[in-house]
Motif scaffolding. Sequence first.
Motif, PDB file in Angstrom:
ATOM      1  N   LYS A  59      84.667  58.721  61.226  1.00  0.00           N
ATOM      2  CA  LYS A  59      86.081  59.127  61.241  1.00  0.00           C
ATOM      3  C   LYS A  59      86.943  58.140  60.461  1.00  0.00           C
ATOM      4  O   LYS A  59      87.804  58.533  59.664  1.00  0.00           O
ATOM      5  N   LEU A  60      86.714  56.839  60.672  1.00  0.00           N
ATOM      6  CA  LEU A  60      87.515  55.815  60.006  1.00  0.00           C
ATOM      7  C   LEU A  60      87.085  55.596  58.553  1.00  0.00           C
ATOM      8  O   LEU A  60      87.896  55.234  57.703  1.00  0.00           O
ATOM      9  N   ALA A 116      81.881  48.275  55.394  1.00  0.00           N
ATOM     10  CA  ALA A 116      81.926  49.555  54.688  1.00  0.00           C
ATOM     11  C   ALA A 116      80.653  49.713  53.876  1.00  0.00           C
ATOM     12  O   ALA A 116      80.183  48.763  53.245  1.00  0.00           O
ATOM     13  N   ALA A 117      80.104  50.913  53.885  1.00  0.00           N
ATOM     14  CA  ALA A 117      78.848  51.175  53.194  1.00  0.00           C
ATOM     15  C   ALA A 117      79.048  51.240  51.688  1.00  0.00           C
ATOM     16  O   ALA A 117      80.076  51.711  51.191  1.00  0.00           O
ATOM     17  N   VAL A 118      78.038  50.767  50.973  1.00  0.00           N
ATOM     18  CA  VAL A 118      77.963  50.876  49.514  1.00  0.00           C
ATOM     19  C   VAL A 118      76.793  51.789  49.204  1.00  0.00           C
ATOM     20  O   VAL A 118      75.691  51.605  49.742  1.00  0.00           O
ATOM     21  N   PHE A 119      77.004  52.770  48.330  1.00  0.00           N
ATOM     22  CA  PHE A 119      76.022  53.822  48.108  1.00  0.00           C
ATOM     23  C   PHE A 119      75.295  53.638  46.781  1.00  0.00           C
ATOM     24  O   PHE A 119      75.886  53.203  45.787  1.00  0.00           O
ATOM     25  N   ASP A 120      74.006  54.004  46.778  1.00  0.00           N
ATOM     26  CA  ASP A 120      73.231  53.928  45.548  1.00  0.00           C
ATOM     27  C   ASP A 120      73.448  55.192  44.710  1.00  0.00           C
ATOM     28  O   ASP A 120      74.238  56.076  45.082  1.00  0.00           O
ATOM     29  N   SER A 163      81.184  43.460  54.132  1.00  0.00           N
ATOM     30  CA  SER A 163      81.740  43.248  55.468  1.00  0.00           C
ATOM     31  C   SER A 163      82.589  41.989  55.526  1.00  0.00           C
ATOM     32  O   SER A 163      82.526  41.127  54.636  1.00  0.00           O
ATOM     33  N   LEU A 164      83.383  41.906  56.582  1.00  0.00           N
ATOM     34  CA  LEU A 164      84.245  40.760  56.866  1.00  0.00           C
ATOM     35  C   LEU A 164      84.017  40.337  58.310  1.00  0.00           C
ATOM     36  O   LEU A 164      83.824  41.182  59.188  1.00  0.00           O
ATOM     37  N   THR A 165      84.041  39.036  58.579  1.00  0.00           N
ATOM     38  CA  THR A 165      83.990  38.564  59.959  1.00  0.00           C
ATOM     39  C   THR A 165      85.044  37.488  60.178  1.00  0.00           C
ATOM     40  O   THR A 165      85.469  36.803  59.239  1.00  0.00           O
ATOM     41  N   GLY A 166      85.451  37.345  61.437  1.00  0.00           N
ATOM     42  CA  GLY A 166      86.419  36.323  61.792  1.00  0.00           C
ATOM     43  C   GLY A 166      86.706  36.364  63.287  1.00  0.00           C
ATOM     44  O   GLY A 166      86.092  37.148  64.022  1.00  0.00           O
ATOM     45  N   ILE A 167      87.641  35.543  63.725  1.00  0.00           N
ATOM     46  CA  ILE A 167      87.962  35.511  65.150  1.00  0.00           C
ATOM     47  C   ILE A 167      88.827  36.718  65.523  1.00  0.00           C
ATOM     48  O   ILE A 167      89.534  37.282  64.681  1.00  0.00           O
ATOM     49  N   LEU A 204      92.590  45.894  56.536  1.00  0.00           N
ATOM     50  CA  LEU A 204      91.284  45.370  56.153  1.00  0.00           C
ATOM     51  C   LEU A 204      90.308  46.508  55.838  1.00  0.00           C
ATOM     52  O   LEU A 204      89.514  46.409  54.901  1.00  0.00           O
ATOM     53  N   GLY A 205      90.382  47.573  56.633  1.00  0.00           N
ATOM     54  CA  GLY A 205      89.499  48.716  56.402  1.00  0.00           C
ATOM     55  C   GLY A 205      89.740  49.356  55.056  1.00  0.00           C
ATOM     56  O   GLY A 205      88.788  49.699  54.333  1.00  0.00           O
ATOM     57  N   GLU A 206      90.990  49.524  54.693  1.00  0.00           N
ATOM     58  CA  GLU A 206      91.318  50.113  53.391  1.00  0.00           C
ATOM     59  C   GLU A 206      90.837  49.224  52.254  1.00  0.00           C
ATOM     60  O   GLU A 206      90.340  49.715  51.227  1.00  0.00           O
TER      61      GLU A 206
END
Length: 263
Positions: free
Chosen positions: A189-190, A208-212, A222-226, A238-240
């Motif tokens: 959905k997102l 977010a997926a990257v396609f072949d 991807s992103l990670t943080g607190i 961030l999603g956009e």
Amino acid sequence: MSNLPAGAQVVGRLAAVLRTVSTSMPEGITTTEVARATSLARPTVHRLLSALVTEGFCDHEHRTGKWLLGPELYLMGAVAAERYDISELAREHVTALAEATGESAFLSARRSDETVCLLRQDGAFPIRSFVLYEGRRFPLGVASAGMAILAFLPEESMKRYLANSSLEAEYGPAHSAKELRKKVAETRKLGYAVNPGLIVEGSWGMGAAVFDSSGQPAWALSLTGIHTRFEAERRKELGELLLHHAHELSTKLVKRSSPAARQ
């Protein structure tokens, strides 16, 4: 593995040992640790590792007793990189994500039912999450990269994976098949996946997926943080951003695989 022919069993055990050693790089790993991770007997692991050293696929540091990946794998990897490695194409996107957000940014690749982290770039924000790093593997559906890839697999492939996987024991009830189906629906959905501290409390991730070129989800950004850096309003932003870079990278990969690009 017990139902496989004898030769296939040996190959499967060698593969399991090599994958385990790869997750320990660059520090290396002991025989006992490999045995524990692979559920193989210690003498069996030692024999397999010794055979891999003889063929150059592993190295053994006698001072520390640790095993590491060997030079033959480096040479093979260099040859295979022309087909499989997208690091150079992806690096600018990983860097751009880290610079734009201040978070740690990553590229992960799908390998069978797992994701493997290939690139990491830390942003300017001083507090970081170290759940993900180069060489770290997670099953599909675990961490944001694995969820992003799982969600966009063909429907039958996704359902088959969830029917055969058992992640609850190691990763908790949020990774039951029922809960993962909910996360798949949410991610679709997102357009991107959100990991709300499911691996380490307080450490959030988005992917977010990257396609072949065939339209299959083969990598993820991807992103990670607190957690305080991933509040609802900022998650949309961030999603956009993740979707933008994932789309740009996917487009580059399609162009690279076209006949004109290979001439």
